[in-house]
Design a protein around this motif. Structure first.
Motif, PDB file in Angstrom:
ATOM      1  N   THR A  58       0.824  -1.204   0.000  1.00 19.02           N
ATOM      2  CA  THR A  58       0.000   0.000   0.000  1.00 19.02           C
ATOM      3  C   THR A  58       0.861   1.259   0.000  1.00 19.02           C
ATOM      4  O   THR A  58       0.471   2.286  -0.555  1.00 19.02           O
ATOM      5  CB  THR A  58      -0.948   0.014   1.206  1.00 19.02           C
ATOM      6  OG1 THR A  58      -0.199  -0.222   2.407  1.00 19.02           O
ATOM      7  CG2 THR A  58      -2.027  -1.055   1.071  1.00 19.02           C
ATOM      8  N   ASP A  91       1.502  -6.294   2.275  1.00 15.40           N
ATOM      9  CA  ASP A  91       1.732  -5.734   3.605  1.00 15.40           C
ATOM     10  C   ASP A  91       1.743  -6.844   4.650  1.00 15.40           C
ATOM     11  O   ASP A  91       2.471  -6.779   5.647  1.00 15.40           O
ATOM     12  CB  ASP A  91       0.626  -4.730   3.953  1.00 15.40           C
ATOM     13  CG  ASP A  91       0.600  -3.525   3.028  1.00 15.40           C
ATOM     14  OD1 ASP A  91       0.730  -3.709   1.809  1.00 15.40           O
ATOM     15  OD2 ASP A  91       0.418  -2.398   3.521  1.00 15.40           O
ATOM     16  N   SER A 141      -4.336   1.499   5.992  1.00 15.87           N
ATOM     17  CA  SER A 141      -3.584   1.844   4.781  1.00 15.87           C
ATOM     18  C   SER A 141      -4.494   1.925   3.567  1.00 15.87           C
ATOM     19  O   SER A 141      -4.331   2.819   2.714  1.00 15.87           O
ATOM     20  CB  SER A 141      -2.479   0.809   4.539  1.00 15.87           C
ATOM     21  OG  SER A 141      -1.510   0.866   5.564  1.00 15.87           O
TER      22      SER A 141
END
Length: 264
Positions: A58, A91, A141
């Motif tokens: 992200t 992530d 995010s």
């Protein structure tokens, strides 16, 4: 309804880019000319700007360059009418965890000749568990990505497109899913956490959700018509594929979900 000729910007990681799906549109990015952004653009006759990139987090969408590519959100401008976003898996190291576990399990099998303890030590080098904070960080995010897109294109329709299912009701340990009965549920839990992060982000940021994860449960690895690939160590030039990623049928299915949403 999005009008033909409208500017469409696709942001995301490999589950949007489509590595290993012919034809290759951008080699460094692992971007396919038959990924879901290209299919949606062709179906609706949109002006596509596809900046999806394999390995993107992200942060790479918001403010961090990736290789020679600028942050993806910079492709969004005031004339952008549609934006799709598929990111967050990297992530969490979602596919990376699945892949490492499969590779280590494959190595552990012959290692049993050296003893079960050695094999178990190899398998134990991968942790499949993430805490609530990790999933909340993905939610936050994704909300930030939507906010940045909205700042640059206030009138754009923004779709959060979550990840196709890798593990479903038909998924069992086998050659193309070399995980055991304890590891597979952990991967499924990680997928559920990622899907929940998308749903929470969409609700928080006011974006639309394309729940590919739910729509693909019966098309996970091991099903009669899988939309994702299994595990393989065979390289592409020997007929291999990119493991644990959407296949062409999966990309078509996601595109269809998006097109149906945009036509309503």
């Amino acid at each position: 309804m999005i009008e033909p000729g409208s500017r469409y910007v696709a942001l995301g990681s490999s589950f949007a880019a489509g590595p290993g799906i012919s034809p290759i549109a951008h080699k460094a990015a692992g971007r396919s000319g038959n990924n879901y952004p290209h299919l949606v653009a062709a179906d609706l006759k949109l002006d596509l700007v596809d900046v999806t990139y394999c390995g993107a987090t992200t942060a790479n969408l918001v403010d961090t360059p990736q290789d020679a590519a600028p942050p993806q959100v910079e492709a969004v401008g005031p004339d952008t009418t549609l934006v799709t976003i598929t990111a967050g898996g990297n992530d969490l190291e979602f596919v990376g965890t699945f892949l490492r576990g499969s590779m280590l399990n494959t190595l552990a099998k012959p290692a049993t000749l050296l003893g079960r303890r050695v094999a178990n030590r190899i398998r134990a080098r991968v942790s499949y568990l993430k805490d609530d904070a990790a999933y909340q960080a993905v939610t936050d995010s994704l909300v930030t990505v939507v906010e940045r897109v909205r700042e640059r294109a206030p009138s754009a329709r923004i779709l959060l497109v979550d990840y196709l299912a890798l593990v479903g009701p038909s998924t069992r340990p086998r050659l193309d899913v070399p995980l055991n009965e304890e590891q597979l549920p952990s991967v499924a839990l990680m997928a559920d956490g990622l899907a929940a992060a998308f749903a929470k982000a969409a609700a928080t940021a006011g974006a639309e959700l394309i729940a590919s994860s739910a729509a693909s449960q019966d098309h996970a690895i091991g099903s009669s018509e899988p939309w994702t690939t299994g595990f393989s160590l065979r390289p592409g030039f020997l007929g291999g594929f990119v493991p644990y990623h959407p296949n062409a049928a999966g990309m078509r299915a996601v595109a269809d979900l998006i097109v149906r949403t945009l036509k309503t």
